[in-house]
Motif scaffolding. Structure first.
Motif, PDB file in Angstrom:
ATOM      1  N   GLU A  73       0.845  -1.196   0.000  1.00  0.00           N
ATOM      2  CA  GLU A  73       0.000   0.000   0.000  1.00  0.00           C
ATOM      3  C   GLU A  73       0.878   1.243   0.000  1.00  0.00           C
ATOM      4  O   GLU A  73       1.943   1.263   0.602  1.00  0.00           O
TER       5      GLU A  73
ATOM      6  N   ALA B  44       0.938   5.855  -0.468  1.00  0.00           N
ATOM      7  CA  ALA B  44       0.366   7.178  -0.693  1.00  0.00           C
ATOM      8  C   ALA B  44       1.552   8.121  -0.831  1.00  0.00           C
ATOM      9  O   ALA B  44       2.544   7.992  -0.108  1.00  0.00           O
TER      10      ALA B  44
ATOM     11  N   ARG C 281      -0.938  14.191  -5.888  1.00  0.00           N
ATOM     12  CA  ARG C 281      -1.060  13.325  -4.701  1.00  0.00           C
ATOM     13  C   ARG C 281      -1.868  12.096  -5.089  1.00  0.00           C
ATOM     14  O   ARG C 281      -2.945  12.212  -5.678  1.00  0.00           O
TER      15      ARG C 281
ATOM     16  N   PHE D 150      -2.802   7.629  -4.061  1.00  0.00           N
ATOM     17  CA  PHE D 150      -2.718   6.473  -3.164  1.00  0.00           C
ATOM     18  C   PHE D 150      -3.046   5.242  -3.986  1.00  0.00           C
ATOM     19  O   PHE D 150      -3.628   5.339  -5.065  1.00  0.00           O
TER      20      PHE D 150
ATOM     21  N   THR E  61       6.763  -0.814  -1.268  1.00  0.00           N
ATOM     22  CA  THR E  61       6.268   0.503  -0.882  1.00  0.00           C
ATOM     23  C   THR E  61       6.867   1.026   0.418  1.00  0.00           C
ATOM     24  O   THR E  61       6.667   2.188   0.754  1.00  0.00           O
TER      25      THR E  61
ATOM     26  N   LEU F  28      -3.327   3.315  -9.156  1.00  0.00           N
ATOM     27  CA  LEU F  28      -3.284   4.539  -8.351  1.00  0.00           C
ATOM     28  C   LEU F  28      -4.560   5.341  -8.534  1.00  0.00           C
ATOM     29  O   LEU F  28      -5.205   5.270  -9.577  1.00  0.00           O
TER      30      LEU F  28
ATOM     31  N   LEU G 206      -5.418  11.289  -4.453  1.00  0.00           N
ATOM     32  CA  LEU G 206      -5.614  11.411  -3.006  1.00  0.00           C
ATOM     33  C   LEU G 206      -6.086  12.831  -2.720  1.00  0.00           C
ATOM     34  O   LEU G 206      -5.370  13.787  -3.015  1.00  0.00           O
TER      35      LEU G 206
ATOM     36  N   PHE H 161      -1.205  11.426   4.070  1.00  0.00           N
ATOM     37  CA  PHE H 161      -0.618  10.262   3.419  1.00  0.00           C
ATOM     38  C   PHE H 161      -0.753   8.984   4.242  1.00  0.00           C
ATOM     39  O   PHE H 161      -0.940   7.905   3.681  1.00  0.00           O
TER      40      PHE H 161
ATOM     41  N   GLY I 150      -4.232   7.799   3.663  1.00  0.00           N
ATOM     42  CA  GLY I 150      -4.328   7.350   2.274  1.00  0.00           C
ATOM     43  C   GLY I 150      -3.709   5.985   2.055  1.00  0.00           C
ATOM     44  O   GLY I 150      -4.259   5.141   1.349  1.00  0.00           O
ATOM     45  N   ALA I 151      -2.556   5.743   2.672  1.00  0.00           N
ATOM     46  CA  ALA I 151      -1.874   4.462   2.505  1.00  0.00           C
ATOM     47  C   ALA I 151      -2.605   3.328   3.210  1.00  0.00           C
ATOM     48  O   ALA I 151      -2.413   2.160   2.875  1.00  0.00           O
TER      49      ALA I 151
END
Length: 115
Positions: free
Chosen positions: A21, A23, A41, A43, A53, A65, A68, A74, A77-78
């Protein structure tokens, strides 16, 4: 062997940097990439044969992707891709979720959600 440790042809790729995962911000684009822009941006996920990652930079396919939003940090998001996809799959297949129906996926230990 598991995809984390081998490439698509089954060749060893150890040592491997874990993580699926992500972001972050787009810093480079491959030739012909569409739908993304430098500085955007995003994620998403890497596929199971790519991972990595947890490194400072990672190469990911544009199709994996999504933008975000600026008000989502972040870290949040991740954390969305696997949990979100798992909840969607549980609601859409196991719970037979369809348009017009409600589905609640709440966190529980050892399970993605509850419906």
């Amino acid at each position: 062997m598991a995809p984390t440790w081998t490439d698509r042809r089954g060749r060893d790729r150890t040592p491997s940097i874990p993580g699926h995962e992500l972001a972050g911000v787009v810093t480079a684009l491959g030739y012909g990439t569409t739908g993304l822009s430098m500085g955007q941006r995003v994620f998403g996920l890497t596929d199971w044969h790519r991972d990595g990652t947890l490194a400072e930079y990672v190469a990911a396919e544009a199709r994996n992707l999504a933008p975000l939003p600026g008000d989502v940090d972040f870290t949040v998001g991740a954390s969305l891709p696997i949990s979100g996809l798992t909840a969607w799959k549980d609601c859409s297949t196991t719970a037979a979720f369809r348009r017009g129906r409600a589905c609640s996926c709440t966190a529980r230990p050892a399970r993605s959600g509850r419906w």
